[in-house]
Write an enzyme that holds these catalytic residues in place. Structure first.
Site, PDB file in Angstrom:
ATOM      1  CB  CYS A  93      -8.737  -7.993   6.090  1.00  0.00           C
ATOM      2  SG  CYS A  93      -7.318  -8.436   7.617  1.00  0.00           S
ATOM      3  CG  ASP A 135       3.822  -2.987  10.755  1.00  0.00           C
ATOM      4  OD1 ASP A 135       3.744  -3.477  11.946  1.00  0.00           O
ATOM      5  OD2 ASP A 135       3.202  -3.592   9.573  1.00  0.00           O
ATOM      6  CE  LYS A 168      -3.345  -2.715   2.436  1.00  0.00           C
ATOM      7  NZ  LYS A 168      -3.202  -3.510   3.434  1.00  0.00           N
ATOM      8  CG  ASP A 210       0.710   2.577  20.517  1.00  0.00           C
ATOM      9  OD1 ASP A 210       0.020   2.518  19.839  1.00  0.00           O
ATOM     10  OD2 ASP A 210       0.448   2.419  21.632  1.00  0.00           O
ATOM     11  CG  ASP A 231      -4.239  -1.928   6.255  1.00  0.00           C
ATOM     12  OD1 ASP A 231      -5.469  -2.614   6.307  1.00  0.00           O
ATOM     13  OD2 ASP A 231      -3.416  -2.451   5.845  1.00  0.00           O
TER      14      ASP A 231
END
Length: 192
Positions: free
Chosen positions: A116, A19, A1, A46, A63
Site C-alpha cells: 500500500c 502475521d 483478505k 517471520d 501482503d
C-alpha cells in the site's frame, strides 16, 4: 483478505495465514471465527521462515509490510513519518519475504505481491529483484480500475519490462488508497 480467500475456496482446503504481530494475529483469529472460517490456521512467524517449505504451497499472497505512504488519505501521519531509511529497511524485508514466498510456491503456482505504498523501491525494485534472482515470470492483471504508469527506471536503474504486467494504483486514480500488485507465476505444471 484471509476471510475473502476462504470464501472463494468455499471453506474447503487449507489456508496458512501468517502475521508476525501477535496483536494483529489475535484480531485476525477473532475475525475468522466470527466469519465461520474453518480452514485457516494463523501463525506468528517471520515470513522468511516459510522458505523451508519449498514447493509446498499452491498460492501465496504476500501482503508485504511497507512504509504505507499510499495510505496518506487515511492519515497524514504516514507522510509526516516518511523516512528514506525506513523505505530501505522495508525494501530489504520485502526482498527476503518475496524470495521465501517464491521458494515455498509449487511449480505452476501463483504468488501475488502487494503493498500500500507508491515508493518504487518497495514495489518495482522488489519484484525486479525476484525476476533477476529466479525463473519467475509475471502475468497480466485485469481489474476494472484505473491505474498509473509503472516505474521502469528509478535513480538510474532500469527494471525489467515484465513489470508492465503489474498494477500501480495511485490514490487519485480511483479515489482510494494506493496499491501495487504483481501476479507472479513459478514455471512448471505442479505435477512433480
Amino acid at each position: 483478505k484471509t476471510g475473502q480467500i476462504a470464501q472463494y475456496m468455499e471453506n474447503e482446503g487449507c489456508i496458512i495465514a501468517n502475521d508476525p504481530n501477535r496483536d494483529r494475529a489475535n484480531v485476525l483469529i477473532a475475525n475468522l471465527n466470527r466469519m465461520g472460517v474453518l480452514i485457516a490456521r494463523v501463525t506468528t512467524r517471520d515470513g522468511a521462515k516459510f522458505a523451508r517449505f519449498e514447493n509446498a504451497f499452491d498460492r501465496v499472497l504476500l501482503d508485504a509490510p511497507c512504509s504505507s505512504v499510499g495510505m496518506i488519505r487515511k492519515s497524514w501521519r504516514f507522510l509526516r513519518e516518511w523516512r528514506e531509511k525506513a523505505v530501505i529497511k522495508y525494501m530489504n524485508i520485502q526482498k527476503r519475504l518475496i524470495l521465501a514466498g517464491y521458494k515455498a510456491l509449487k511449480p505452476g503456482g501463483t504468488l501475488v505481491y502487494s503493498t500500500c505504498t507508491i515508493d518504487p523501491l518497495e514495489n518495482e525494485e522488489v519484484v525486479d529483484y525476484l525476476l533477476r534472482k529466479t525463473d519467475a515470470r509475471l502475468e497480466p492483471i485485469k481489474l476494472p480500475v484505473k491505474t498509473s504508469e509503472l516505474v521502469l527506471e528509478w535513480e538510474g536503474k532500469e527494471y525489467s519490462p515484465e513489470l508492465k504486467k503489474a498494477l500501480r494504483i495511485h490514490p487519485n486514480d480511483n479515489d482510494t488508497e494506493a496499491f501495487f500488485i504483481a501476479k507472479i507465476v513459478k514455471p512448471g505444471d505442479g505435477n512433480g
